[in-house]
Design a protein around this motif. Structure first.
Motif, PDB file in Angstrom:
ATOM      1  N   ARG A  76       0.833  -1.197   0.000  1.00 13.91           N
ATOM      2  CA  ARG A  76       0.000   0.000   0.000  1.00 13.91           C
ATOM      3  C   ARG A  76       0.872   1.253   0.000  1.00 13.91           C
ATOM      4  O   ARG A  76       2.043   1.216   0.387  1.00 13.91           O
ATOM      5  CB  ARG A  76      -0.924  -0.002   1.218  1.00 13.91           C
ATOM      6  CG  ARG A  76      -1.819  -1.224   1.289  1.00 13.91           C
ATOM      7  CD  ARG A  76      -2.668  -1.248   2.535  1.00 13.91           C
ATOM      8  NE  ARG A  76      -3.669  -0.199   2.509  1.00 13.91           N
ATOM      9  CZ  ARG A  76      -4.563  -0.013   3.478  1.00 13.91           C
ATOM     10  NH1 ARG A  76      -4.572  -0.799   4.533  1.00 13.91           N
ATOM     11  NH2 ARG A  76      -5.454   0.961   3.390  1.00 13.91           N
ATOM     12  N   MET A  77       0.254   2.341  -0.407  1.00  9.52           N
ATOM     13  CA  MET A  77       0.933   3.630  -0.418  1.00  9.52           C
ATOM     14  C   MET A  77       0.212   4.566   0.534  1.00  9.52           C
ATOM     15  O   MET A  77      -1.004   4.476   0.719  1.00  9.52           O
ATOM     16  CB  MET A  77       0.938   4.206  -1.838  1.00  9.52           C
ATOM     17  CG  MET A  77       1.601   5.565  -1.961  1.00  9.52           C
ATOM     18  SD  MET A  77       1.705   6.136  -3.686  1.00  9.52           S
ATOM     19  CE  MET A  77       3.145   5.184  -4.240  1.00  9.52           C
ATOM     20  N   SER A  78       0.946   5.472   1.131  1.00  9.69           N
ATOM     21  CA  SER A  78       0.370   6.415   2.093  1.00  9.69           C
ATOM     22  C   SER A  78      -0.759   7.229   1.472  1.00  9.69           C
ATOM     23  O   SER A  78      -0.700   7.626   0.298  1.00  9.69           O
ATOM     24  CB  SER A  78       1.461   7.360   2.605  1.00  9.69           C
ATOM     25  OG  SER A  78       0.901   8.406   3.359  1.00  9.69           O
ATOM     26  N   SER A  79      -1.760   7.513   2.281  1.00  7.50           N
ATOM     27  CA  SER A  79      -2.881   8.339   1.837  1.00  7.50           C
ATOM     28  C   SER A  79      -2.469   9.786   1.615  1.00  7.50           C
ATOM     29  O   SER A  79      -3.254  10.588   1.079  1.00  7.50           O
ATOM     30  CB  SER A  79      -4.021   8.281   2.861  1.00  7.50           C
ATOM     31  OG  SER A  79      -3.569   8.750   4.125  1.00  7.50           O
ATOM     32  N   ASP A  80      -1.252  10.150   2.005  1.00  5.39           N
ATOM     33  CA  ASP A  80      -0.764  11.504   1.766  1.00  5.39           C
ATOM     34  C   ASP A  80      -0.320  11.704   0.317  1.00  5.39           C
ATOM     35  O   ASP A  80      -0.114  12.845  -0.107  1.00  5.39           O
ATOM     36  CB  ASP A  80       0.406  11.834   2.697  1.00  5.39           C
ATOM     37  CG  ASP A  80      -0.032  11.980   4.149  1.00  5.39           C
ATOM     38  OD1 ASP A  80      -1.184  12.409   4.374  1.00  5.39           O
ATOM     39  OD2 ASP A  80       0.752  11.644   5.044  1.00  5.39           O
ATOM     40  N   ALA A  81      -0.143  10.621  -0.431  1.00  6.29           N
ATOM     41  CA  ALA A  81       0.209  10.724  -1.841  1.00  6.29           C
ATOM     42  C   ALA A  81      -1.021  11.147  -2.642  1.00  6.29           C
ATOM     43  O   ALA A  81      -2.156  10.918  -2.224  1.00  6.29           O
ATOM     44  CB  ALA A  81       0.749   9.390  -2.355  1.00  6.29           C
ATOM     45  N   PRO A  82      -0.839  11.748  -3.810  1.00  9.54           N
ATOM     46  CA  PRO A  82      -1.982  12.142  -4.641  1.00  9.54           C
ATOM     47  C   PRO A  82      -2.851  10.934  -5.005  1.00  9.54           C
ATOM     48  O   PRO A  82      -2.324   9.828  -5.195  1.00  9.54           O
ATOM     49  CB  PRO A  82      -1.320  12.745  -5.891  1.00  9.54           C
ATOM     50  CG  PRO A  82       0.020  13.201  -5.422  1.00  9.54           C
ATOM     51  CD  PRO A  82       0.440  12.199  -4.394  1.00  9.54           C
ATOM     52  N   PRO A  83      -4.172  11.119  -5.104  1.00  6.32           N
ATOM     53  CA  PRO A  83      -5.087   9.998  -5.342  1.00  6.32           C
ATOM     54  C   PRO A  83      -4.755   9.160  -6.567  1.00  6.32           C
ATOM     55  O   PRO A  83      -4.782   7.917  -6.502  1.00  6.32           O
ATOM     56  CB  PRO A  83      -6.446  10.681  -5.491  1.00  6.32           C
ATOM     57  CG  PRO A  83      -6.315  11.942  -4.715  1.00  6.32           C
ATOM     58  CD  PRO A  83      -4.893  12.386  -4.890  1.00  6.32           C
ATOM     59  N   LEU A  84      -4.437   9.789  -7.695  1.00  2.00           N
ATOM     60  CA  LEU A  84      -4.166   9.015  -8.906  1.00  2.00           C
ATOM     61  C   LEU A  84      -2.859   8.239  -8.781  1.00  2.00           C
ATOM     62  O   LEU A  84      -2.745   7.115  -9.292  1.00  2.00           O
ATOM     63  CB  LEU A  84      -4.132   9.932 -10.129  1.00  2.00           C
ATOM     64  CG  LEU A  84      -4.062   9.226 -11.496  1.00  2.00           C
ATOM     65  CD1 LEU A  84      -5.155   8.165 -11.623  1.00  2.00           C
ATOM     66  CD2 LEU A  84      -4.157  10.244 -12.627  1.00  2.00           C
ATOM     67  N   VAL A  85      -1.880   8.808  -8.093  1.00  2.00           N
ATOM     68  CA  VAL A  85      -0.624   8.081  -7.843  1.00  2.00           C
ATOM     69  C   VAL A  85      -0.917   6.825  -7.028  1.00  2.00           C
ATOM     70  O   VAL A  85      -0.430   5.733  -7.338  1.00  2.00           O
ATOM     71  CB  VAL A  85       0.388   8.983  -7.106  1.00  2.00           C
ATOM     72  CG1 VAL A  85       1.612   8.172  -6.667  1.00  2.00           C
ATOM     73  CG2 VAL A  85       0.825  10.135  -7.995  1.00  2.00           C
ATOM     74  N   ARG A  86      -1.753   6.960  -5.996  1.00  2.00           N
ATOM     75  CA  ARG A  86      -2.104   5.813  -5.162  1.00  2.00           C
ATOM     76  C   ARG A  86      -2.872   4.765  -5.968  1.00  2.00           C
ATOM     77  O   ARG A  86      -2.650   3.561  -5.805  1.00  2.00           O
ATOM     78  CB  ARG A  86      -2.955   6.250  -3.961  1.00  2.00           C
ATOM     79  CG  ARG A  86      -2.256   7.153  -2.993  1.00  2.00           C
ATOM     80  CD  ARG A  86      -2.930   7.139  -1.622  1.00  2.00           C
ATOM     81  NE  ARG A  86      -4.362   7.276  -1.678  1.00  2.00           N
ATOM     82  CZ  ARG A  86      -5.011   8.441  -1.664  1.00  2.00           C
ATOM     83  NH1 ARG A  86      -4.326   9.575  -1.611  1.00  2.00           N
ATOM     84  NH2 ARG A  86      -6.321   8.486  -1.687  1.00  2.00           N
ATOM     85  N   ASN A 176       7.969   3.881  -2.906  1.00  2.00           N
ATOM     86  CA  ASN A 176       7.361   4.246  -1.623  1.00  2.00           C
ATOM     87  C   ASN A 176       8.281   5.152  -0.802  1.00  2.00           C
ATOM     88  O   ASN A 176       7.816   6.073  -0.118  1.00  2.00           O
ATOM     89  CB  ASN A 176       7.001   2.988  -0.833  1.00  2.00           C
ATOM     90  CG  ASN A 176       5.509   2.712  -0.850  1.00  2.00           C
ATOM     91  OD1 ASN A 176       4.698   3.618  -1.025  1.00  2.00           O
ATOM     92  ND2 ASN A 176       5.129   1.462  -0.662  1.00  2.00           N
ATOM     93  N   GLU A 177       9.572   4.887  -0.858  1.00  2.00           N
ATOM     94  CA  GLU A 177      10.523   5.743  -0.144  1.00  2.00           C
ATOM     95  C   GLU A 177      10.523   7.155  -0.733  1.00  2.00           C
ATOM     96  O   GLU A 177      10.580   8.149  -0.001  1.00  2.00           O
ATOM     97  CB  GLU A 177      11.925   5.135  -0.217  1.00  2.00           C
ATOM     98  CG  GLU A 177      12.091   3.877   0.626  1.00  2.00           C
ATOM     99  CD  GLU A 177      13.396   3.146   0.349  1.00  2.00           C
ATOM    100  OE1 GLU A 177      14.237   3.706  -0.402  1.00  2.00           O
ATOM    101  OE2 GLU A 177      13.580   2.033   0.871  1.00  2.00           O
ATOM    102  N   ALA A 178      10.433   7.235  -2.059  1.00  2.00           N
ATOM    103  CA  ALA A 178      10.375   8.539  -2.715  1.00  2.00           C
ATOM    104  C   ALA A 178       9.101   9.277  -2.332  1.00  2.00           C
ATOM    105  O   ALA A 178       9.123  10.495  -2.085  1.00  2.00           O
ATOM    106  CB  ALA A 178      10.460   8.361  -4.231  1.00  2.00           C
ATOM    107  N   VAL A 179       8.002   8.564  -2.278  1.00  2.00           N
ATOM    108  CA  VAL A 179       6.717   9.167  -1.902  1.00  2.00           C
ATOM    109  C   VAL A 179       6.778   9.696  -0.470  1.00  2.00           C
ATOM    110  O   VAL A 179       6.217  10.750  -0.162  1.00  2.00           O
ATOM    111  CB  VAL A 179       5.574   8.145  -2.071  1.00  2.00           C
ATOM    112  CG1 VAL A 179       4.319   8.571  -1.331  1.00  2.00           C
ATOM    113  CG2 VAL A 179       5.267   7.958  -3.550  1.00  2.00           C
TER     114      VAL A 179
END
Length: 207
Positions: A76-86, A176-179
């Motif tokens: 999973r990716m953090s919810s702080d990332a942009p929606p389309l990126v997630r 994920n680290e970059a995000v």
């Protein structure tokens, strides 16, 4: 679920930095499903069990299913990332979890492409857009990681090259680290700054 078998494996002692200790007991627990009658085996860690029965009180510190092996869950990716990126990341992660590593490689490349758009990168192709991020203050290790993801995706699309599960997992972790650096950390700091400002304002209002 019904417990049909329980076996004491080992008594342990956990020592904290403060010097405080607590006793743990490790069990294996076999359960039978009331619906399908199938069996599951868990590794069960309990704090200070005077006795383990239906009436006893205890604290479970860890419960791990060891049989049948649980289905792998997509990363999973953090919810702080942009929606389309997630959203794109989730699709790539589903491909990775199912063992479709070529598709996962293409998907993670698409994640990087979307991030470059979100970051306002410039250039006629993805290589140029990733490279342009450095001039915007993006750390070079992130730029390099994005190029890695780009190459893996290109290899899958143009050459049909399938990387190993470990190699694809590494690409996902790099993204994920970059995000975390580009989105999560700034958002966390903004939240903390807002919380401090609210605290100051409340203190002034009450004085």
């Amino acid at each position: 679920m019904q417990i049909v078998e329980r076996q004491n494996l080992q008594d342990l002692t956990q020592t904290f930095e403060s010097g405080k200790k607590r006793k743990l007991t490790l069990f294996t627990v076999k359960l039978t499903c009331d619906y399908c009658s199938g069996n599951c085996l868990f590794l069960w860690e309990v704090v200070n069990p005077a006795k383990i029965d239906s009436n006893s009180r205890y604290e479970t510190t860890e419960l791990i299913q060891v049989y049948p092996e649980p289905e792998p869950q997509p990363r999973r990716m953090s919810s702080d990332a942009p929606p389309l990126v997630r959203e794109i990341f989730r699709e790539a992660a589903l491909a990775e979890t199912s063992g479709a590593y070529r598709l996962a490689g293409v998907g993670y490349r698409a994640v990087v492409e979307q991030i470059t758009k979100e970051q306002g990168a410039t250039g006629n192709n993805l290589h140029a857009r990733i490279t342009s991020l450095a001039a915007q203050g993006v750390p070079q290790n992130i730029v390099d990681a994005f190029h890695e993801a780009r190459v893996v995706g290109n290899d899958a699309v143009h050459d049909g090259l399938a990387y190993s599960s470990e190699e694809i997992a590494d690409i996902a972790e790099l993204i994920n680290e970059a995000v975390f650096v580009l989105y999560v950390q700034p958002t966390q700091r903004a939240r903390m700054a807002a919380a401090r400002a609210a605290r100051r304002q409340a203190a002034k209002a009450s004085s």
